[in-house]
Design a protein around this motif. Structure first.
Motif, PDB file in Angstrom:
ATOM      1  N   SER A 152       0.834  -1.210   0.000  1.00  0.00           N
ATOM      2  CA  SER A 152       0.000   0.000   0.000  1.00  0.00           C
ATOM      3  C   SER A 152       0.866   1.256   0.000  1.00  0.00           C
ATOM      4  O   SER A 152       0.361   2.349  -0.249  1.00  0.00           O
ATOM      5  CB  SER A 152      -0.974  -0.004   1.178  1.00  0.00           C
ATOM      6  N   THR A 153       2.159   1.120   0.259  1.00  0.00           N
ATOM      7  CA  THR A 153       3.021   2.317   0.301  1.00  0.00           C
ATOM      8  C   THR A 153       4.165   2.251  -0.706  1.00  0.00           C
ATOM      9  O   THR A 153       5.099   3.044  -0.643  1.00  0.00           O
ATOM     10  CB  THR A 153       3.647   2.478   1.707  1.00  0.00           C
ATOM     11  N   ARG A 154       4.169   1.257  -1.572  1.00  0.00           N
ATOM     12  CA  ARG A 154       5.269   1.167  -2.548  1.00  0.00           C
ATOM     13  C   ARG A 154       4.783   0.488  -3.830  1.00  0.00           C
ATOM     14  O   ARG A 154       3.804  -0.267  -3.801  1.00  0.00           O
ATOM     15  CB  ARG A 154       6.455   0.396  -1.968  1.00  0.00           C
ATOM     16  N   ASP A 155       5.490   0.795  -4.922  1.00  0.00           N
ATOM     17  CA  ASP A 155       5.103   0.202  -6.213  1.00  0.00           C
ATOM     18  C   ASP A 155       5.594  -1.232  -6.345  1.00  0.00           C
ATOM     19  O   ASP A 155       4.915  -2.081  -6.931  1.00  0.00           O
ATOM     20  CB  ASP A 155       5.695   1.022  -7.364  1.00  0.00           C
ATOM     21  N   TRP A 156       6.813  -1.474  -5.856  1.00  0.00           N
ATOM     22  CA  TRP A 156       7.439  -2.798  -6.034  1.00  0.00           C
ATOM     23  C   TRP A 156       7.921  -3.279  -4.679  1.00  0.00           C
ATOM     24  O   TRP A 156       8.034  -2.484  -3.734  1.00  0.00           O
ATOM     25  CB  TRP A 156       8.592  -2.711  -7.050  1.00  0.00           C
ATOM     26  N   VAL A 157       8.231  -4.575  -4.581  1.00  0.00           N
ATOM     27  CA  VAL A 157       8.472  -5.113  -3.237  1.00  0.00           C
ATOM     28  C   VAL A 157       9.710  -4.530  -2.566  1.00  0.00           C
ATOM     29  O   VAL A 157       9.738  -4.340  -1.355  1.00  0.00           O
ATOM     30  CB  VAL A 157       8.522  -6.662  -3.187  1.00  0.00           C
ATOM     31  N   PHE A 158      10.750  -4.204  -3.336  1.00  0.00           N
ATOM     32  CA  PHE A 158      11.931  -3.577  -2.721  1.00  0.00           C
ATOM     33  C   PHE A 158      12.652  -2.730  -3.765  1.00  0.00           C
ATOM     34  O   PHE A 158      13.359  -3.263  -4.620  1.00  0.00           O
ATOM     35  CB  PHE A 158      12.882  -4.636  -2.142  1.00  0.00           C
ATOM     36  N   GLY A 159      12.466  -1.427  -3.689  1.00  0.00           N
ATOM     37  CA  GLY A 159      13.119  -0.539  -4.666  1.00  0.00           C
ATOM     38  C   GLY A 159      12.405  -0.597  -6.002  1.00  0.00           C
ATOM     39  O   GLY A 159      11.178  -0.653  -6.071  1.00  0.00           O
ATOM     40  N   ASP A 160      13.201  -0.585  -7.075  1.00  0.00           N
ATOM     41  CA  ASP A 160      12.619  -0.645  -8.416  1.00  0.00           C
ATOM     42  C   ASP A 160      12.125  -2.068  -8.720  1.00  0.00           C
ATOM     43  O   ASP A 160      12.444  -3.009  -7.993  1.00  0.00           O
ATOM     44  CB  ASP A 160      13.670  -0.226  -9.462  1.00  0.00           C
ATOM     45  N   PHE A 161      11.433  -2.182  -9.850  1.00  0.00           N
ATOM     46  CA  PHE A 161      10.986  -3.512 -10.303  1.00  0.00           C
ATOM     47  C   PHE A 161      12.197  -4.455 -10.339  1.00  0.00           C
ATOM     48  O   PHE A 161      13.241  -4.107 -10.894  1.00  0.00           O
ATOM     49  CB  PHE A 161      10.363  -3.398 -11.698  1.00  0.00           C
ATOM     50  N   SER A 162      12.049  -5.633  -9.758  1.00  0.00           N
ATOM     51  CA  SER A 162      13.207  -6.533  -9.620  1.00  0.00           C
ATOM     52  C   SER A 162      12.803  -7.989  -9.853  1.00  0.00           C
ATOM     53  O   SER A 162      11.610  -8.298 -10.066  1.00  0.00           O
ATOM     54  CB  SER A 162      13.808  -6.406  -8.217  1.00  0.00           C
ATOM     55  N   ALA A 163      13.798  -8.867  -9.747  1.00  0.00           N
ATOM     56  CA  ALA A 163      13.562 -10.309  -9.872  1.00  0.00           C
ATOM     57  C   ALA A 163      12.495 -10.765  -8.874  1.00  0.00           C
ATOM     58  O   ALA A 163      11.681 -11.649  -9.177  1.00  0.00           O
ATOM     59  CB  ALA A 163      14.868 -11.060  -9.629  1.00  0.00           C
ATOM     60  N   ALA A 164      12.477 -10.159  -7.688  1.00  0.00           N
ATOM     61  CA  ALA A 164      11.492 -10.553  -6.671  1.00  0.00           C
ATOM     62  C   ALA A 164      10.073 -10.243  -7.142  1.00  0.00           C
ATOM     63  O   ALA A 164       9.130 -10.988  -6.833  1.00  0.00           O
ATOM     64  CB  ALA A 164      11.778  -9.837  -5.358  1.00  0.00           C
ATOM     65  N   ASP A 165       9.919  -9.151  -7.893  1.00  0.00           N
ATOM     66  CA  ASP A 165       8.577  -8.797  -8.377  1.00  0.00           C
ATOM     67  C   ASP A 165       8.084  -9.793  -9.421  1.00  0.00           C
ATOM     68  O   ASP A 165       6.868 -10.015  -9.535  1.00  0.00           O
ATOM     69  CB  ASP A 165       8.578  -7.376  -8.939  1.00  0.00           C
TER      70      ASP A 165
END
Ligand SMILES: N[C@@H](CCC(=O)N[C@@H](CS)C(=O)NCC(=O)O)C(=O)O
Length: 224
Positions: A152-165
């Motif tokens: 609810s407070t971020r676009d992607w799970v950690f920083g910019d779009f990444s492998a985790a997303d």
């Protein structure tokens, strides 16, 4: 060098769009790595298949001398050295990728197995009690509520779009197909953001075209 991605030679309608070669196609599209698709039979399983994937599943990749299975490991490997796995955020991205697989997907797949067993008792051989299904649903819901809070407070799970997303969005997308994202607007938006990416769209188009071609091939080799 061209990567070889192994997927199944054919699957019935219901898992199409969900087979995990999609995650690998997605990371390959995001990173622009050329790849070709090879297949292993859904049935019967062969020793050659088990040599590459001990559980006789897919996806599998071959990249030169490297043969890898497990979609999470493959996504991490292919993201290496690209903006999908920046060195400065590497361990947190790995952490979130594990959370996607080992927390959200694990609870989600447990619940989904119960639901499918109820839906298709002839295939699964047993009908779970409703309270067992409800307890599985409480488990997955608690993880989805936690993810709703995070996203609810971020676009992607950690920083910019990444492998985790790639993994997290794919897991949530699968659960969304069973209506589990209803009432969770941050998760629904997150999945829309991820699946609006051109790389996802290309991966999904090619994934679905693969099953269509597989149907055609079966019609040719197994005439009615
Ligand atoms: N944890 C594995 C799961 C692999 C998996 O469940 N593969 C399914 C397709 S999505 C499969 O090969 N099913 C056919 C079978 O088990 O015979 C991964 O993420 O790669």
């Amino acid at each position: 060098m061209t990567v070889t991605l192994y997927t199944l030679d054919w699957v019935p309608e219901f898992p199409r769009g969900l087979v995990r070669d999609l995650r690998v196609r997605w990371v390959l599209e995001e990173t622009g790595r050329p790849y070709e698709v090879a297949t292993v039979p859904l049935e019967p399983k062969s020793d050659a298949h088990r040599q590459m994937q001990p559980f006789a599943q897919v996806p599998i990749i071959r990249d030169g001398d490297v043969t890898l299975f497990e979609s999470g490991a493959i996504v991490l490997y292919l993201a290496e050295g690209t903006p999908l796995l920046p060195e400065a955020k590497r361990i947190e991205i790995v952490q979130w990728l594990f959370a996607a697989l080992n927390t959200v997907e694990m609870a989600g797949m447990h619940w989904m197995q119960l639901v499918l067993a109820k839906r298709m008792p002839d295939v699964f051989g047993a009908v779970p009690d409703d309270d067992v299904i409800a307890s599985g649903q409480r488990w997955v819901n608690s993880h989805l509520d936690a993810m709703e809070h995070q996203l609810s407070t971020r676009d992607w799970v950690f920083g910019d779009f990444s492998a985790a997303d790639i993994i997290m969005a794919d897991v949530l997308r699968m659960l969304g197909q069973e209506d589990l994202l209803a009432g969770r607007p941050a998760l629904a938006d997150y999945v829309s953001r991820a699946t609006d990416r051109p790389a996802f769209k290309k991966a999904m188009t090619d994934h679905m075209a693969h099953w269509k071609a597989a149907d055609m091939a079966r019609r040719v080799t197994e005439p009615l």
